[in-house]
Design a protein around this motif. Sequence first.
Motif, mmCIF file in Angstrom:
data_model
loop_
_atom_site.group_PDB
_atom_site.id
_atom_site.type_symbol
_atom_site.label_atom_id
_atom_site.label_comp_id
_atom_site.label_asym_id
_atom_site.label_seq_id
_atom_site.Cartn_x
_atom_site.Cartn_y
_atom_site.Cartn_z
ATOM 1 N N UNK A 41 4.514 0.683 1.700
ATOM 2 C CA UNK A 41 4.821 -0.374 2.660
ATOM 3 C C UNK A 41 4.501 -1.721 2.027
ATOM 4 N N UNK A 42 5.337 -2.698 2.333
ATOM 5 C CA UNK A 42 5.140 -4.082 1.898
ATOM 6 C C UNK A 42 4.686 -4.851 3.129
ATOM 7 N N UNK A 43 3.521 -5.494 3.028
ATOM 8 C CA UNK A 43 2.920 -6.170 4.176
ATOM 9 C C UNK A 43 2.928 -7.685 3.966
ATOM 10 N N UNK A 61 5.531 -5.479 8.419
ATOM 11 C CA UNK A 61 5.345 -4.338 7.527
ATOM 12 C C UNK A 61 6.720 -3.735 7.252
ATOM 13 N N UNK A 62 7.135 -3.784 5.995
ATOM 14 C CA UNK A 62 8.396 -3.164 5.580
ATOM 15 C C UNK A 62 8.055 -1.770 5.071
ATOM 16 N N UNK A 63 8.521 -0.743 5.773
ATOM 17 C CA UNK A 63 8.217 0.638 5.434
ATOM 18 C C UNK A 63 9.367 1.235 4.630
ATOM 19 N N UNK A 64 9.062 1.656 3.418
ATOM 20 C CA UNK A 64 10.086 2.167 2.511
ATOM 21 C C UNK A 64 10.212 3.676 2.671
ATOM 22 N N UNK A 65 10.894 4.077 3.731
ATOM 23 C CA UNK A 65 11.069 5.501 4.014
ATOM 24 C C UNK A 65 12.225 6.054 3.187
ATOM 25 N N UNK A 109 14.744 7.553 4.062
ATOM 26 C CA UNK A 109 16.047 7.409 4.715
ATOM 27 C C UNK A 109 16.325 5.979 5.140
ATOM 28 N N UNK A 110 15.652 5.005 4.507
ATOM 29 C CA UNK A 110 15.964 3.607 4.763
ATOM 30 C C UNK A 110 14.746 2.721 4.918
ATOM 31 N N UNK A 111 15.009 1.430 4.943
ATOM 32 C CA UNK A 111 13.964 0.426 5.090
ATOM 33 C C UNK A 111 13.786 0.103 6.571
ATOM 34 N N UNK A 112 12.618 0.404 7.086
ATOM 35 C CA UNK A 112 12.250 0.121 8.472
ATOM 36 C C UNK A 112 11.239 -1.022 8.467
ATOM 37 N N UNK A 113 11.188 -1.762 9.549
ATOM 38 C CA UNK A 113 10.182 -2.808 9.687
ATOM 39 C C UNK A 113 9.399 -2.571 10.969
ATOM 40 N N UNK A 163 0.845 -1.183 0.000
ATOM 41 C CA UNK A 163 0.000 0.000 0.000
ATOM 42 C C UNK A 163 0.887 1.241 0.000
ATOM 43 N N UNK A 164 0.271 2.371 -0.264
ATOM 44 C CA UNK A 164 1.011 3.630 -0.303
ATOM 45 C C UNK A 164 0.051 4.765 0.050
#
Length: 173
Positions: free
Chosen positions: A58-60, A71-75, A77-81, A39-40
């Motif tokens: 985000x990849x869920x 949930x992989x959050x594509x920020x 400044x980096x990939x957060x989970x 989703x975005x």
Amino acid sequence: MKIGDKYEVHCYKHNGKINQASDEAIVVDITDEYIVCINNKVKITERDGRSYRTREPAILFFYKNCWFNIIAQMKSFGLFYYCNIGSPFLIDENVIKYIDYDLDLRVFPNGGYRILDNNEYKYHKKIMKYPPQIDYIVKRELNKLIEMKKNNAGPFDKSIIAYYNKFITFEKK
């Protein structure tokens, strides 16, 4: 369920009350173990009625037999989970549903991680009377999740970014 289908995502608490709802997740992969959605800038509505939009794609990952979702959050400044300890998902019409068991694992782009909401878990365990079996499962699954992270397994393998390319295709349609 098929690739390209759109679902809402509803998160419940052990007492059956809805905790949070998001308005859209697009299915980009279906395996024997999990489904992957993306989703975005989706609308999230909290239990108290407040709502906001997410800021990034985000990849869920929703698991059929594991008591967590990732949930992989594509920020920028980096990939957060953000990993929720919760029941395996189920589908009810066009809604992905699961029960949230409070504990979360936050993983940072540098590989570090932190367990969140331990006090919330203890509080809800007491007032919602989580049975001993739930307590056992929650702790076992949190440990399993940490091991996956330490081994860069599953969603913690950075190659998951390839799912974003599938999402771009659906977004253009």
